[in-house]
Design an enzyme around this catalytic site. Structure first.
Site, PDB file in Angstrom:
ATOM      1  CG  ASP A  95      46.667  45.440  38.604  1.00 39.93           C
ATOM      2  OD1 ASP A  95      45.481  45.835  38.615  1.00 39.93           O
ATOM      3  OD2 ASP A  95      47.051  44.515  39.339  1.00 39.93           O
ATOM      4  CD  GLU A 162      42.032  42.073  41.410  1.00 37.96           C
ATOM      5  OE1 GLU A 162      41.267  41.326  42.011  1.00 37.96           O
ATOM      6  OE2 GLU A 162      42.885  41.626  40.592  1.00 37.96           O
TER       7      GLU A 162
HETATM    8  N1  BES Z   1      39.513  38.641  37.939  1.00 41.12           N
HETATM    9  C1  BES Z   1      40.142  37.968  39.022  1.00 41.12           C
HETATM   10  C2  BES Z   1      39.145  37.395  40.022  1.00 41.12           C
HETATM   11  C3  BES Z   1      38.394  36.249  39.457  1.00 41.12           C
HETATM   12  C4  BES Z   1      39.041  35.059  39.287  1.00 41.12           C
HETATM   13  C5  BES Z   1      37.083  36.353  39.103  1.00 41.12           C
HETATM   14  C6  BES Z   1      38.384  33.980  38.754  1.00 41.12           C
HETATM   15  C7  BES Z   1      36.424  35.289  38.559  1.00 41.12           C
HETATM   16  C8  BES Z   1      37.058  34.090  38.383  1.00 41.12           C
HETATM   17  C9  BES Z   1      41.057  38.924  39.750  1.00 41.12           C
HETATM   18  O1  BES Z   1      41.714  39.826  38.915  1.00 41.12           O
HETATM   19  C10 BES Z   1      42.129  38.144  40.427  1.00 41.12           C
HETATM   20  O2  BES Z   1      42.721  37.284  39.844  1.00 41.12           O
HETATM   21  N2  BES Z   1      42.366  38.454  41.665  1.00 41.12           N
HETATM   22  C11 BES Z   1      43.450  37.923  42.400  1.00 41.12           C
HETATM   23  C12 BES Z   1      43.345  38.624  43.713  1.00 41.12           C
HETATM   24  C13 BES Z   1      44.507  38.500  44.626  1.00 41.12           C
HETATM   25  C14 BES Z   1      45.791  38.849  44.008  1.00 41.12           C
HETATM   26  C15 BES Z   1      44.282  39.303  45.872  1.00 41.12           C
HETATM   27  C16 BES Z   1      43.313  36.424  42.576  1.00 41.12           C
HETATM   28  O3  BES Z   1      42.185  35.904  42.748  1.00 41.12           O
HETATM   29  O4  BES Z   1      44.340  35.735  42.514  1.00 41.12           O
HETATM   30 MN    MN Z   2      40.768  40.592  37.415  1.00 34.98          MN
END
Ligand code: BES
Ligand code: MN
Length: 456
Positions: A95, A162
């Site tokens: 997603d 996710e």
């Molecule tokens: N890939 C990101 C997490 C991430 C962000 C890793 C920056 C390294 C650097 C992940 O897909 C993400 O954005 N997760 C969401 C999670 C939330 C919706 C629970 C986020 O961090 O906003």
């Molecule tokens: Mn991600």
């Protein structure tokens, strides 16, 4: 060890051979706008899960689409371990985030295009390239062909929600616990320290997203007649939101955890340049930049529902609603943090306004103790793939709720957080992109990692 080992050179050649096909499949995935946010059409998520399942079937994996209740489809592919070899779980998500303001995109977010060595499009980096890094590494070993020499057992797990907080994930993990059980897990959903400098991510912040609604009037009233004696909902919510930070820009909500970060220097000018902060605009918060980003709480106001300025009548408005995102430092707890935020917002209601707080989604922070054979195997793979450059341990300010959930279910597995992002990927923003040169290195590093882990 019973499986034949591959040299660095063999893997380098194999990845170079597979790359064009991997790129084409990445573009195919990136054309599917699978978004798990409330209010979106969820049918593309079904297509995107099906496309991922097709890739895994092509690798000869025993593949299923898994979901819990009305949760979004995850894809699980399994390949049993050769005798005596460990099993590695490869995680990514299919997603993507909504595209936001379309006028800010230089090209169609769902039609990937290459410009200056980068592939632009929503999900081209986060996290469809993560899926394809797993596929590339497996293809490098001839996975699913007559000459299949994959040296480890493999479980590919590609989540479908996710970006919207992984609500059904704990139940999904529980329902497929036996299938997902593994010795090492590679989470290809973070990034590297810089172009040319690989990284292992060893800490991630948690997250609590919530809404706050302010009500002051039964309905809008003439601003000349009522203004002066009646608070308006926008001014009221602005005051309420202003209580979340002190004058330095540090979070002013009592009771959230702060810790200290690794002694890694992130120079202010580098941060400003990578983030695109305008000249003259100050950074907020205090302490080292890596601490502000990785190990202290942060609060951002993501959106406010309010009348558009165009066509707004001269009326005092009765209600306003904001969406707030709170990032939690490692060591904090998402449930406690939500209760703390809710209490703060209710207590600081300006002028007796009615304040209602509601929850969107959350995820716990995590710190990984990155020592031991699996981490050594990963570091040496990274160093080889980046032609001798040592990887650095980094934290990130973003969140991957899967990690804490997985760690709880499988406390003994070694968790390796890798990924394709670089400081210019612009994940979640307009013009998200993947650095294609770095992507090749990520794929190669993962192949080398699987080889190294097989020999443990
Ligand atoms: N890939 C990101 C997490 C991430 C962000 C890793 C920056 C390294 C650097 C992940 O897909 C993400 O954005 N997760 C969401 C999670 C939330 C919706 C629970 C986020 O961090 O906003
Ligand atoms: Mn991600």
């Amino acid at each position: 060890m019973t499986t034949p080992s591959f040299s660095d050179e063999e893997l380098r050649t194999a990845i170079a051979r597979e790359l064009p096909g991997v790129r084409a499949d990445l573009e195919r995935l990136a054309r599917i706008p699978g978004i798990a946010f409330e209010g979106f059409d969820f049918t593309p998520l079904e297509r995107s899960a099906e496309a991922v399942a097709e890739l895994l079937r092509g690798l000869g994996l025993q593949t299923q689409i898994a979901r819990i209740g009305d949760g979004h489809p995850a894809v699980i592919g399994v390949k049993p371990a050769p005798p005596g070899a460990p099993t590695v779980l490869l995680y990514a998500h299919h997603d993507v985030q909504p595209v936001g303001d379309l006028s800010r995109w230089e090209s169609d977010p769902f039609e990937p295009v290459e410009r200056d060595g980068r592939l632009y499009g929503r999900g081209c980096a986060d996290d469809k390239a993560g899926i394809m890094a797993h596929v590339a590494a497996l293809r490098a070993f001839g996975c699913g062909t007559a000459d299949d020499r994959v040296p480890v057992g493999v479980v590919v797990f590609v989540e479908g929600e996710e970006e919207f907080g992984s609500a059904s994930l704990p139940d999904l993990l529980e329902a497929h616990k036996d299938t997902l059980s593994s010795d090492v897990i590679v989470i290809a959903d973070s990034g590297n320290w810089d172009i040319g400098v690989p990284a292992l991510t060893t800490s991630l912040r948690g997250i609590v997203n919530l809404f706050v609604e302010v009500k002051v009037l039964k309905q809008a009233v003439h601003s000349g007649m009522a203004g002066g004696a009646t608070p308006d909902a926008l001014m009221t919510i602005a005051r309420l939101l202003a209580t979340l930070h002190d004058d330095n820009g540090d979070v002013a909500v009592d009771g959230l955890v702060s810790t200290s970060a690794a002694p890694l220097d992130y120079p202010e000018d580098r941060f400003r340049e990578e983030t695109g902060i305008l000249d003259g605009v100050e950074l907020i918060g205090t302490g080292r930049i890596v601490e502000r980003l990785w190990t202290k709480p942060a609060i951002s106001v993501l959106a406010i529902d309010a009348p558009p300025t165009a066509g707004a009548p001269n009326a005092v408005i009765p209600t306003a609603k904001a969406k707030i995102s709170v990032r939690l430092a490692p060591g904090d707890d998402r449930r406690r943090a939500y209760a703390t935020l809710k209490a703060h917002l209710e207590k600081h209601a300006p002028w007796g306004a009615r304040v209602t707080v509601s929850f969107e989604h959350d995820g716990d922070p995590i710190v990984i103790e990155a020592t031991g054979p699996a981490y050594d195997a990963a570091r040496s793979a990274f160093k080889a793939a980046w032609d001798g450059t040592e990887p650095v341990d980094i934290g990130v300010g973003g969140s991957i709720p899967f990690i804490a959930t997985f760690k709880e279910a499988f406390p003994d597995a070694a968790v390796l957080v890798t990924g394709v992002e670089d400081p210019f990927s612009k994940a979640h923003g307009p013009n998200e992109s993947l650095h294609l040169g770095e992507f090749e290195k990520v794929c190669l590093a993962e192949a080398m990692l699987l080889r190294n882990v097989a020999a443990l």
